[in-house]
Design an enzyme around this catalytic site. Sequence first.
Site, PDB file in Angstrom:
ATOM      1  N   ASP A 113       0.847  -1.203   0.000  1.00  0.00           N
ATOM      2  CA  ASP A 113       0.000   0.000   0.000  1.00  0.00           C
ATOM      3  C   ASP A 113       0.884   1.254   0.000  1.00  0.00           C
ATOM      4  OD1 ASP A 113      -2.200   1.650   0.246  1.00  0.00           O
ATOM      5  OD2 ASP A 113      -2.820   0.913   2.218  1.00  0.00           O
ATOM      6  N   TYR A 123      -1.183  -8.479   7.617  1.00  0.00           N
ATOM      7  CA  TYR A 123      -2.424  -9.140   8.032  1.00  0.00           C
ATOM      8  C   TYR A 123      -2.257 -10.618   8.374  1.00  0.00           C
ATOM      9  CZ  TYR A 123      -5.296  -4.973   7.046  1.00  0.00           C
ATOM     10  OH  TYR A 123      -5.867  -3.725   7.070  1.00  0.00           O
TER      11      TYR A 123
HETATM   12  N1  APR Z   1       5.342  -5.176  -4.746  1.00  0.00           N
HETATM   13  C1  APR Z   1       4.736  -6.374  -4.617  1.00  0.00           C
HETATM   14  N2  APR Z   1       4.468  -6.939  -3.421  1.00  0.00           N
HETATM   15  C2  APR Z   1       4.850  -6.260  -2.327  1.00  0.00           C
HETATM   16  C3  APR Z   1       5.477  -5.001  -2.365  1.00  0.00           C
HETATM   17  C4  APR Z   1       5.725  -4.457  -3.661  1.00  0.00           C
HETATM   18  N3  APR Z   1       6.301  -3.260  -3.811  1.00  0.00           N
HETATM   19  N4  APR Z   1       5.710  -4.593  -1.087  1.00  0.00           N
HETATM   20  C5  APR Z   1       5.262  -5.568  -0.282  1.00  0.00           C
HETATM   21  N5  APR Z   1       4.748  -6.579  -1.004  1.00  0.00           N
HETATM   22  C6  APR Z   1       4.127  -7.838  -0.577  1.00  0.00           C
HETATM   23  C7  APR Z   1       4.541  -8.370   0.778  1.00  0.00           C
HETATM   24  O1  APR Z   1       5.768  -9.090   0.657  1.00  0.00           O
HETATM   25  C8  APR Z   1       3.381  -9.301   1.103  1.00  0.00           C
HETATM   26  O2  APR Z   1       3.600 -10.588   0.544  1.00  0.00           O
HETATM   27  O3  APR Z   1       2.749  -7.643  -0.433  1.00  0.00           O
HETATM   28  C9  APR Z   1       2.197  -8.684   0.368  1.00  0.00           C
HETATM   29  C10 APR Z   1       1.123  -8.116   1.252  1.00  0.00           C
HETATM   30  O4  APR Z   1       1.692  -7.507   2.384  1.00  0.00           O
HETATM   31  P1  APR Z   1       1.146  -6.151   3.031  1.00  0.00           P
HETATM   32  O5  APR Z   1       1.493  -4.998   2.154  1.00  0.00           O
HETATM   33  O6  APR Z   1       1.595  -6.109   4.433  1.00  0.00           O
HETATM   34  O7  APR Z   1      -0.479  -6.321   2.931  1.00  0.00           O
HETATM   35  P2  APR Z   1      -1.528  -7.087   3.887  1.00  0.00           P
HETATM   36  O8  APR Z   1      -0.947  -8.236   4.596  1.00  0.00           O
HETATM   37  O9  APR Z   1      -2.734  -7.307   3.024  1.00  0.00           O
HETATM   38  O10 APR Z   1      -1.852  -6.015   4.994  1.00  0.00           O
HETATM   39  C11 APR Z   1      -2.581  -4.864   4.649  1.00  0.00           C
HETATM   40  O11 APR Z   1      -0.977  -3.368   5.550  1.00  0.00           O
HETATM   41  O12 APR Z   1       0.169  -1.523   4.921  1.00  0.00           O
HETATM   42  C12 APR Z   1      -0.970  -1.958   5.418  1.00  0.00           C
HETATM   43  O13 APR Z   1      -2.538  -0.317   4.608  1.00  0.00           O
HETATM   44  C13 APR Z   1      -2.202  -1.685   4.610  1.00  0.00           C
HETATM   45  O14 APR Z   1      -3.381  -1.913   6.636  1.00  0.00           O
HETATM   46  C14 APR Z   1      -3.123  -2.526   5.396  1.00  0.00           C
HETATM   47  C15 APR Z   1      -2.313  -3.782   5.653  1.00  0.00           C
END
Ligand code: APR
Length: 168
Positions: free
Chosen positions: A33, A120
């Site tokens: 995000d 998450y």
């Molecule tokens: N490109 C692709 N994948 C990515 C990137 C990127 N630039 N950065 C991180 N990831 C991957 C992580 O390695 C993980 O496997 O995205 C996946 C999801 O991780 P998170 O971003 O932590 O998402 P999630 O687990 O769904 O949690 C959502 O995190 O940042 C907050 O606002 C967001 O509150 C929400 C929560």
Amino acid sequence: MRLRLDAGDITQLYVDAIVNAAKKSLLGGGGVDGAIHRAAGPELLEECKTLGGCETGEAKITKGYDLPAKHVIHTVGPVWHGGDENEAELLASCYMNSLQLAEQQGLRSIAFPCISTGVYGYPKQQAAAIAVSVCKMFTSNAQSLKEIIFSCYDDESLAIYRQLLTDS
Ligand code: APR
């Protein structure tokens, strides 16, 4: 219709839409995000403020602004609470609603991050199995969509998806 893997940063992909693993407020966060908002620039947040948030399992679309992707589909994955709180159905809904939104907009390509598997806490293997099965199911109904990319940012996710796509 093609399903493929990409091992890099989702914000670098030239596709019709990248999917954001957002939080309910849609006002930005960490992980993917944060990376998407940084790369898209401040106008993305301005558009997100007009959307009134998003429920878990649902999806909303914005423009991509400074991203190479034309659009961002924001979906909110479930927080993992052990698996008895409807997490699997909610995660499947994230994929299905994002794909349906892409179809409604006539988009040809979409890239998903591994929704819910970071902050998450959703177990990566279980989450990947849901992602692949929903996307495969969807391929038979797809009209405009020609390509679905699974963006695997870490080696563990890449290995899991590679196995799932080879086996199926
Ligand atoms: N490109 C692709 N994948 C990515 C990137 C990127 N630039 N950065 C991180 N990831 C991957 C992580 O390695 C993980 O496997 O995205 C996946 C999801 O991780 P998170 O971003 O932590 O998402 P999630 O687990 O769904 O949690 C959502 O995190 O940042 C907050 O606002 C967001 O509150 C929400 C929560």
